[in-house]
Scaffold this active site. Structure first.
Site, mmCIF file in Angstrom:
data_model
loop_
_atom_site.group_PDB
_atom_site.id
_atom_site.type_symbol
_atom_site.label_atom_id
_atom_site.label_comp_id
_atom_site.label_asym_id
_atom_site.label_seq_id
_atom_site.Cartn_x
_atom_site.Cartn_y
_atom_site.Cartn_z
ATOM 1 N N LYS A 181 -9.725 -7.937 7.618
ATOM 2 C CA LYS A 181 -10.444 -8.364 8.827
ATOM 3 C C LYS A 181 -10.504 -7.213 9.818
ATOM 4 O O LYS A 181 -9.617 -6.356 9.849
ATOM 5 C CB LYS A 181 -9.786 -9.602 9.453
ATOM 6 C CG LYS A 181 -8.456 -9.358 10.154
ATOM 7 C CD LYS A 181 -8.010 -10.594 10.930
ATOM 8 C CE LYS A 181 -6.563 -10.507 11.378
ATOM 9 N NZ LYS A 181 -6.392 -10.021 12.749
ATOM 10 N N HIS A 196 0.836 -1.207 0.000
ATOM 11 C CA HIS A 196 0.000 0.000 0.000
ATOM 12 C C HIS A 196 0.868 1.252 0.000
ATOM 13 O O HIS A 196 0.607 2.208 -0.717
ATOM 14 C CB HIS A 196 -0.931 0.008 1.220
ATOM 15 C CG HIS A 196 -2.229 -0.678 0.961
ATOM 16 N ND1 HIS A 196 -2.351 -2.043 0.940
ATOM 17 C CD2 HIS A 196 -3.479 -0.187 0.681
ATOM 18 C CE1 HIS A 196 -3.616 -2.360 0.673
ATOM 19 N NE2 HIS A 196 -4.320 -1.261 0.516
HETATM 20 S S1 SF4 Z 1 -5.646 -15.937 13.804
HETATM 21 FE FE1 SF4 Z 1 -4.130 -14.981 15.123
HETATM 22 S S2 SF4 Z 1 -2.207 -15.065 14.018
HETATM 23 FE FE2 SF4 Z 1 -3.867 -15.442 12.551
HETATM 24 S S3 SF4 Z 1 -4.368 -13.430 11.687
HETATM 25 FE FE3 SF4 Z 1 -5.718 -13.723 13.446
HETATM 26 S S4 SF4 Z 1 -4.618 -12.770 15.170
HETATM 27 FE FE4 SF4 Z 1 -3.135 -13.086 13.528
#
Ligand code: SF4
Lengths: 284, 173
Positions: B102, B37
């Site tokens: 996310k 980015h």
């Molecule tokens: S599951 Fe845990 S290690 Fe994997 S992206 Fe999410 S916070 Fe990060």
């Protein structure tokens, strides 16, 4: 006096890393399945189903559970009858380098926080040493992801803030973190000690078995109350709402100064990868 | 029931997406996270040509594990999106329409999504093994020196995601 060969340490660390990044412990899978059965939020339930399916695929097809294979954190317990004629830290890091390279794992460590140049083999690990009785070397390790570590928090409360102050700080940390640390979480809480020690015991709390309870009564009561209140926050799996925000809360405490009430909250995502192996020394 | 989306996602399909919809994406998506980015935004500031045309495209925030010889890609779940909040409006102004990552985003970012009638989808964090099975092809198209953070063009089949911010600016969080 007893010794453990350098090569054995290297091979063990390497194998532990590769195994840990691809398999979740059964006790954690059981917790996730229990949470799936109980979850009432439709999206939350759908997320939990995929998390459970993911660990099956990871195990069967030998693919890392998560692309963030973390910074490697080790707690090493050294039997005091052991002698080392080599640099143990160097040997551990050699195992880390081989594990991440040969295991096709992501290298996520940069040499300096400002120059951001990748070390290309995920070294160095963060290693904590302690001594125990006997001739064994106990290795606990966990590849710790960046997402949940970034949402962890530490605060120096006043003694007058008391138990309520601790609870509010933990709840606030988890609420503010929302979906970012990949809930459902395991919450490691440290209380007492001093500035650096409280963070250390919070991290150590995450290495406790998921089904155990704190030995100290005050800590155990805090664990129970916190778990209940955290799961009422409606953060839910991946922050999408629901009753499964945390799978477990682990509280570790330590003596502290009359003027202080340090609290640290170390968050562990659902990809709670960790391993423990004991090596037994041979006569030197 | 999941909605099936084929890329390029046309305007009416995108605008019809509502917060909470579960979707399965088939087609082309581009990967980019923090360092990529930064590079894209630096290039735009210097009026350089970008490694791919952003118009109507999908960008996925991911830094995969290395692929083994028999795989298209390694584990490839999303990274936290909030770190991209300061870059995304600049890319949306260049035509980017769909972001996948996310977690929560800033209030300002939600406003920008609404302004551009874009959408923000979330993939489930920590399910990189499952998501890797939806990726049929991956090709590094820019910044190979960034390793895991290089920009990859992915061909995916039924990649699962959830609408987290829709084009009207409603947010799931
Ligand atoms: S599951 Fe845990 S290690 Fe994997 S992206 Fe999410 S916070 Fe990060």
């Amino acid at each position: 006096m007893y010794k453990i060969e350098r090569q054995l340490v290297i091979d063990t660390i390497k194998a532990m890393i590769i195994e840990a990044t691809k398999t979740l412990d059964k006790t954690i899978v059981d917790k996730l399945e229990y949470a799936f059965d109980k979850e009432v939020n439709i999206l939350g339930k759908s997320v939990l189903a995929k998390i459970i399916e993911n660990q099956k695929i990871a195990k069967e097809e030998n693919i890392p559970l998560c692309q963030d294979t973390g910074v490697l954190v080790c707690f090493i317990e050294i039997g005091r009858e052991l002698v080392f004629d080599y640099d143990l830290t160097e040997a551990i890091n050699r195992g880390v380098s081989l594990g991440y390279t040969d295991g096709y794992l992501r290298k996520s460590i940069v040499r300096h926080p400002l120059n951001r140049i990748n070390t290309l083999d995920n070294t160095p690990a963060v290693i904590h040493y302690d001594f125990i009785e006997g001739n064994e070397l106990v290795i606990h390790l966990a590849p710790k992801g960046g997402g949940s570590e970034n949402m962890s928090s530490l605060k120096m409360l006043s003694p007058a803030d008391g138990r309520d102050g601790i609870i509010n700080f933990v709840l606030e940390t988890i609420k503010n973190a929302g979906g970012k640390p990949c809930p459902p979480l395991i919450v490691g809480v440290g209380i007492g000690g001093n500035f650096e020690h409280v963070a250390y015991i919070a991290k150590k709390a995450l290495f406790r078995p998921i089904n155990d309870q704190a030995k100290v009564l005050e800590d155990r009561l805090l664990e129970e109350e916190l778990l209940e209140r955290i799961n009422k926050l409606n953060v839910g799996p991946m922050g999408l709402g629901g009753i499964t925000t945390a799978l477990a809360v682990k509280v570790n405490s330590a003596p502290c100064h009359i003027a202080a009430l340090p609290v640290a909250v170390n968050l562990q995502c659902h990809s709670a990868r960790k391993k423990e192996v004991t090596l037994v020394g041979t006569i030197a | 029931m999941e909605l099936l989306l084929k890329t390029p996602i046309n305007d009416s399909d995108r605008i019809a997406l509502k917060v909470g919809d579960e979707v399965l994406i088939t087609g082309t998506i581009y990967t980019a996270r923090d360092a990529a980015h930064q590079n894209l935004v630096d290039s735009l500031a210097k009026s350089e040509i970008l490694p791919f045309d952003l118009q109507g495209q999908i960008v996925y925030y991911v830094g995969p594990t290395p692929a083994k010889p028999n795989q298209a890609i390694g584990s490839c779940g999303p990274t936290s999106s909030y770190r991209m909040d300061k870059f995304s409006p600049i890319l949306m102004a260049e035509g980017l329409k769909v972001m996948i990552g996310k977690g929560e985003r800033s209030i300002e970012l939600i406003e920008e999504v609404k302004k551009h009638q874009a959408v923000y989808l979330i993939a489930i964090g920590g399910i990189g093994a499952l998501l890797s099975k939806t990726v049929k092809k991956a090709e590094v198209i820019a910044y190979p020196e960034l390793g895991s953070e290089a920009i990859r063009k992915l061909e995916v089949i039924n990649f699962p995601a959830i609408v987290a911010i829709d084009s009207r600016g409603n947010s799931i969080f």
